[in-house]
Design a protein around this motif. Structure first.
Motif, PDB file in Angstrom:
ATOM      1  N   ASN A 173     -44.658 -27.581 -33.629  1.00 29.66           N
ATOM      2  CA  ASN A 173     -44.045 -28.572 -34.863  1.00 29.66           C
ATOM      3  C   ASN A 173     -45.074 -28.374 -35.963  1.00 29.66           C
ATOM      4  OD1 ASN A 173     -42.492 -26.853 -32.865  1.00 29.66           O
ATOM      5  ND2 ASN A 173     -41.916 -28.386 -31.673  1.00 29.66           N
ATOM      6  N   ILE A 174     -44.195 -28.555 -36.934  1.00 26.98           N
ATOM      7  CA  ILE A 174     -44.842 -29.278 -38.016  1.00 26.98           C
ATOM      8  C   ILE A 174     -43.432 -29.786 -39.369  1.00 26.98           C
ATOM      9  CG2 ILE A 174     -45.152 -27.218 -39.767  1.00 26.98           C
ATOM     10  CD1 ILE A 174     -47.495 -29.123 -40.734  1.00 26.98           C
ATOM     11  N   ARG A 175     -43.468 -30.764 -39.027  1.00 29.51           N
ATOM     12  CA  ARG A 175     -42.358 -31.426 -40.702  1.00 29.51           C
ATOM     13  C   ARG A 175     -43.149 -31.080 -42.240  1.00 29.51           C
ATOM     14  NH1 ARG A 175     -38.089 -34.276 -39.894  1.00 29.51           N
ATOM     15  NH2 ARG A 175     -38.331 -35.140 -41.337  1.00 29.51           N
ATOM     16  N   MET A 176     -41.824 -30.553 -43.022  1.00 29.99           N
ATOM     17  CA  MET A 176     -41.863 -30.011 -44.108  1.00 29.99           C
ATOM     18  C   MET A 176     -41.658 -30.949 -44.718  1.00 29.99           C
ATOM     19  SD  MET A 176     -40.611 -25.610 -44.058  1.00 29.99           S
ATOM     20  CE  MET A 176     -38.967 -26.744 -43.560  1.00 29.99           C
ATOM     21  N   ALA A 177     -43.226 -31.768 -45.899  1.00 29.80           N
ATOM     22  CA  ALA A 177     -42.706 -31.778 -47.654  1.00 29.80           C
ATOM     23  C   ALA A 177     -41.326 -32.471 -48.287  1.00 29.80           C
ATOM     24  CB  ALA A 177     -44.019 -32.298 -47.896  1.00 29.80           C
ATOM     25  N   GLY A 232     -40.809 -31.347 -51.027  1.00 30.14           N
ATOM     26  CA  GLY A 232     -40.812 -31.416 -51.659  1.00 30.14           C
ATOM     27  C   GLY A 232     -41.591 -29.462 -51.809  1.00 30.14           C
ATOM     28  N   MET A 233     -41.475 -28.759 -50.496  1.00 30.15           N
ATOM     29  CA  MET A 233     -42.120 -27.497 -49.904  1.00 30.15           C
ATOM     30  C   MET A 233     -41.956 -26.764 -50.597  1.00 30.15           C
ATOM     31  SD  MET A 233     -42.925 -25.049 -47.791  1.00 30.15           S
ATOM     32  CE  MET A 233     -43.230 -24.443 -47.085  1.00 30.15           C
ATOM     33  N   ARG A 234     -42.651 -25.860 -51.301  1.00 27.06           N
ATOM     34  CA  ARG A 234     -42.659 -24.835 -51.545  1.00 27.06           C
ATOM     35  C   ARG A 234     -43.306 -23.542 -51.247  1.00 27.06           C
ATOM     36  NH1 ARG A 234     -45.709 -25.745 -57.208  1.00 27.06           N
ATOM     37  NH2 ARG A 234     -47.618 -26.218 -56.009  1.00 27.06           N
ATOM     38  N   LEU A 235     -42.050 -22.490 -50.760  1.00 26.48           N
ATOM     39  CA  LEU A 235     -42.130 -21.229 -50.352  1.00 26.48           C
ATOM     40  C   LEU A 235     -42.168 -20.048 -51.613  1.00 26.48           C
ATOM     41  CD1 LEU A 235     -43.518 -19.988 -47.516  1.00 26.48           C
ATOM     42  CD2 LEU A 235     -40.335 -19.527 -46.893  1.00 26.48           C
ATOM     43  N   PHE A 236     -43.289 -19.280 -51.556  1.00 29.26           N
ATOM     44  CA  PHE A 236     -43.242 -18.744 -52.609  1.00 29.26           C
ATOM     45  C   PHE A 236     -43.729 -17.207 -51.394  1.00 29.26           C
ATOM     46  CE2 PHE A 236     -45.714 -22.072 -53.793  1.00 29.26           C
ATOM     47  CZ  PHE A 236     -45.104 -21.727 -55.636  1.00 29.26           C
ATOM     48  N   SER A 237     -42.479 -16.364 -52.066  1.00 32.31           N
ATOM     49  CA  SER A 237     -42.472 -15.013 -51.648  1.00 32.31           C
ATOM     50  C   SER A 237     -43.597 -13.980 -52.476  1.00 32.31           C
ATOM     51  CB  SER A 237     -41.292 -14.412 -52.596  1.00 32.31           C
ATOM     52  OG  SER A 237     -41.331 -14.022 -53.917  1.00 32.31           O
ATOM     53  N   PRO A 238     -44.046 -13.002 -51.536  1.00 32.62           N
ATOM     54  CA  PRO A 238     -45.120 -11.228 -52.337  1.00 32.62           C
ATOM     55  C   PRO A 238     -45.300 -11.406 -53.802  1.00 32.62           C
ATOM     56  CG  PRO A 238     -44.377 -10.672 -50.193  1.00 32.62           C
ATOM     57  CD  PRO A 238     -43.219 -12.290 -50.118  1.00 32.62           C
ATOM     58  N   GLN A 239     -43.862 -11.624 -54.785  1.00 30.02           N
ATOM     59  CA  GLN A 239     -43.943 -11.653 -55.566  1.00 30.02           C
ATOM     60  C   GLN A 239     -43.782 -12.955 -56.670  1.00 30.02           C
ATOM     61  OE1 GLN A 239     -40.892 -10.488 -53.512  1.00 30.02           O
ATOM     62  NE2 GLN A 239     -41.565  -8.716 -53.407  1.00 30.02           N
ATOM     63  N   ASN A 240     -44.404 -13.730 -55.960  1.00 31.59           N
ATOM     64  CA  ASN A 240     -44.796 -15.382 -56.340  1.00 31.59           C
ATOM     65  C   ASN A 240     -43.687 -16.227 -56.700  1.00 31.59           C
ATOM     66  OD1 ASN A 240     -47.525 -16.670 -56.124  1.00 31.59           O
ATOM     67  ND2 ASN A 240     -47.494 -16.767 -57.804  1.00 31.59           N
ATOM     68  N   SER A 295     -52.640 -37.048 -46.692  1.00 28.87           N
ATOM     69  CA  SER A 295     -52.181 -37.833 -45.993  1.00 28.87           C
ATOM     70  C   SER A 295     -51.221 -38.045 -45.288  1.00 28.87           C
ATOM     71  CB  SER A 295     -51.596 -38.895 -47.058  1.00 28.87           C
ATOM     72  OG  SER A 295     -50.409 -38.656 -48.131  1.00 28.87           O
ATOM     73  N   THR A 296     -50.377 -37.232 -44.932  1.00 24.12           N
ATOM     74  CA  THR A 296     -48.754 -37.190 -44.248  1.00 24.12           C
ATOM     75  C   THR A 296     -48.951 -36.746 -43.702  1.00 24.12           C
ATOM     76  OG1 THR A 296     -47.930 -35.616 -45.351  1.00 24.12           O
ATOM     77  CG2 THR A 296     -47.526 -38.191 -46.096  1.00 24.12           C
ATOM     78  N   GLY A 297     -49.658 -34.935 -43.221  1.00 30.41           N
ATOM     79  CA  GLY A 297     -49.899 -33.719 -42.685  1.00 30.41           C
ATOM     80  C   GLY A 297     -48.822 -33.275 -42.626  1.00 30.41           C
ATOM     81  N   MET A 298     -47.906 -32.801 -43.684  1.00 31.18           N
ATOM     82  CA  MET A 298     -46.982 -32.175 -43.474  1.00 31.18           C
ATOM     83  C   MET A 298     -47.236 -31.414 -44.301  1.00 31.18           C
ATOM     84  SD  MET A 298     -43.694 -35.112 -44.619  1.00 31.18           S
ATOM     85  CE  MET A 298     -43.168 -36.142 -43.950  1.00 31.18           C
ATOM     86  N   LEU A 299     -46.614 -30.551 -43.464  1.00 28.85           N
ATOM     87  CA  LEU A 299     -46.160 -28.691 -44.987  1.00 28.85           C
ATOM     88  C   LEU A 299     -46.241 -28.753 -46.220  1.00 28.85           C
ATOM     89  CD1 LEU A 299     -47.430 -25.665 -44.275  1.00 28.85           C
ATOM     90  CD2 LEU A 299     -45.291 -25.480 -44.121  1.00 28.85           C
TER      91      LEU A 299
END
Length: 151
Positions: A77-81, A83-91, A113-117
């Protein structure tokens, strides 16, 4: 009391021609704008030789978005930051709520510093075939006689 009576009025013929010309110009402008937008969309399609450059610090892993700010990365388990950004294969950016419960092979960055994704890139099959270290790999800076990697 009516001082003047309205006379029947019809627009002159030239007004109709101007209106038709304005509509034709607007239609031509919209079709030209649509043609300009097509090449930009075609540039990010996979398989056209577009290679993405990932940061050197990025790691490889398996990501499952749970919901809210929670995810599972390499079985942990991990927490997401925020401002977490997930990019598709098309960027392009992927909205996290649209991929809840799905698992992807990704390259990712963890905020120090936070260990977040912080960021993740969903990989194409070709990108996934390229070797990259992951957070689940075991790395030592020493060797012992019982080291299984020597055999």
């Amino acid at each position: 009391m009516n001082r003047c009576t309205p006379a029947p009025h019809s627009p002159p013929a030239s007004t109709g021609r101007r209106l038709h010309a304005a509509r034709a110009l607007a239609a031509a402008s919209l079709s030209a704008l649509a043609c300009l937008a097509m090449p930009a969309h075609a540039q990010v399609q996979p398989g056209l030789g577009v290679a993405r450059n990932f940061p050197d610090a990025s790691l490889r892993g398996s990501l499952t978005v749970q919901g809210g700010s929670d995810a599972v990365l390499n079985g942990r388990n991990i927490r997401m930051a925020p401002g977490m950004r997930l990019f598709s294969p098309q960027n392009s950016l992927v909205m996290l709520h649209t991929v809840q419960g799905q698992t992807f092979k990704v390259n990712y960055l963890i905020e120090n510093s936070t260990g977040m994704l912080l960021s993740a890139w969903i990989l194409t099959e070709g990108e996934a075939a390229q070797p990259r270290n992951g957070s689940d790999t075991i790395q030592f800076n020493f060797r012992t006689d019982s080291d299984p990697t020597k055999k």
